[in-house]
Design a protein around this motif. Sequence first.
Motif, PDB file in Angstrom:
ATOM      1  N   SER A   1     -53.106  14.911  -7.367  1.00  0.00           N
ATOM      2  CA  SER A   1     -53.176  13.811  -6.399  1.00  0.00           C
ATOM      3  C   SER A   1     -51.945  12.909  -6.491  1.00  0.00           C
ATOM      4  N   ASN A   2     -51.466  12.651  -7.704  1.00  0.00           N
ATOM      5  CA  ASN A   2     -50.266  11.815  -7.844  1.00  0.00           C
ATOM      6  C   ASN A   2     -49.036  12.507  -7.278  1.00  0.00           C
TER       7      ASN A   2
ATOM      8  N   SER B   1     -58.368   2.547  -6.292  1.00  0.00           N
ATOM      9  CA  SER B   1     -58.322   4.010  -6.162  1.00  0.00           C
ATOM     10  C   SER B   1     -59.286   4.759  -7.067  1.00  0.00           C
TER      11      SER B   1
ATOM     12  N   ILE C   1     -53.598  16.634   1.375  1.00  0.00           N
ATOM     13  CA  ILE C   1     -54.805  16.950   0.606  1.00  0.00           C
ATOM     14  C   ILE C   1     -55.472  18.209   1.138  1.00  0.00           C
TER      15      ILE C   1
ATOM     16  N   SER D   1     -57.806  17.712 -13.913  1.00  0.00           N
ATOM     17  CA  SER D   1     -57.737  16.935 -12.673  1.00  0.00           C
ATOM     18  C   SER D   1     -56.270  16.592 -12.468  1.00  0.00           C
TER      19      SER D   1
ATOM     20  N   TYR E   1     -59.013  11.009  -0.885  1.00  0.00           N
ATOM     21  CA  TYR E   1     -58.237   9.786  -1.102  1.00  0.00           C
ATOM     22  C   TYR E   1     -57.555   9.301   0.167  1.00  0.00           C
TER      23      TYR E   1
ATOM     24  N   MET F   1     -59.031  18.220  -4.585  1.00  0.00           N
ATOM     25  CA  MET F   1     -58.488  16.901  -4.307  1.00  0.00           C
ATOM     26  C   MET F   1     -59.527  16.054  -3.572  1.00  0.00           C
TER      27      MET F   1
ATOM     28  N   HIS G   1     -63.784  16.695  -2.753  1.00  0.00           N
ATOM     29  CA  HIS G   1     -63.445  16.083  -1.464  1.00  0.00           C
ATOM     30  C   HIS G   1     -64.704  15.783  -0.670  1.00  0.00           C
TER      31      HIS G   1
END
Length: 371
Positions: free
Chosen positions: A173-174, A337, A251, A170, A226, A223, A280
């Motif tokens: 995303s960061n 989050s 994303i 995973s 978010y 992703m 997602h």
Amino acid sequence: MERSRLFPTILFLFTIILSINSINCTENDNDLVTDQAALFVFGDSLFDAGNNNYINTTTRSNFFPYGQTFFKFPTGRVSDGRLITDFIAEKAWLPLIPPNLQPGNSNSQLTYGLNFASAGAGALVETFPGTVIDLGTQLNSFKNVERSLRSALGDAEAKKILSRAVYMFSIGSNDLFFPLVANSSLFQSNTKERFVDFVIGNTTSVLEEVYKMGGRKFGFLNMGAYECAPPSLLLDPANIGSCSKPVAELINLHNKRFPDALNQLQRKLSGFRYALHDYHTSLLDRINNPSKYGFKVGQMGCCGSGPFRGINTCGGRMGQSYELCENVNDYLFFDSSHLTEKAHQQVAELVWSGPPNVTGPYNLKALFELN
């Protein structure tokens, strides 16, 4: 009814016994050999089982109320309880996979797997530099594990373990969020498309390295949604409560290009097999329709502060006050989050046995069964 209650109890006890055995077994070659397919975990806070407890960082969750539901104490997992990978391990009849940096991990544990994930980590070294274990460093730690296995078991047996193992990731995303909260010269000097390609390219280069060491079976989540998580609802002061379009754009670019990259690897690398879960879609549907999945609240964190509890102050992080909900099972998000254990379990079910349009071309159950 009694039988339905008995099976989870037996499964839980079996998992605990496996965990104890993996720690206490004696260190000789016969004890290190196992028929279980191992699970090696890489990534960010979605999968971090506590590695950040052991590094110099403020990106930790080793304090109350994290861990309150299942473990009854904080483990470093960014949730009230178990993570997706914890449920996957249970389904694969493995002990809960410990953090790589946890003291006391024995060689026997290596045959069941290790968790290298780090909250805040990215595929790029430029993402939160100096405060996380980036993906490349996680790979280097795995290379040390490979050397330990070869030293303890010999090349042939180590190769067998590594080729049968499943590798879960995973990541990304960061990398996409970092430019929104800090200056990123890499982001500013490239188009959004090229920046996303850098993220994906760094990820696939790690996958190729794992493949060279014997890895053949890989699991991924695309992703998550978010752009509609509580912090993103606060990004536009003039439109509080709306999903973030800039976040969504990055994303969507990643989720469009990442499957193509995996398909290229499958064509390029003989025996490369993967499961890609459409995280997602599964997350967005729960955000928009929480009651459909047994939640009462889909767009607010259980723990945090500010509108939607979208400010990450859970547990008094950074010395700030916070609010905590009464019933965590009512919530999709535990903090601003990250999801609750209840949500993680639901996603794990989809990753483990979802149909091809949800998790494909394989699911995790099929990968674990592949020899």
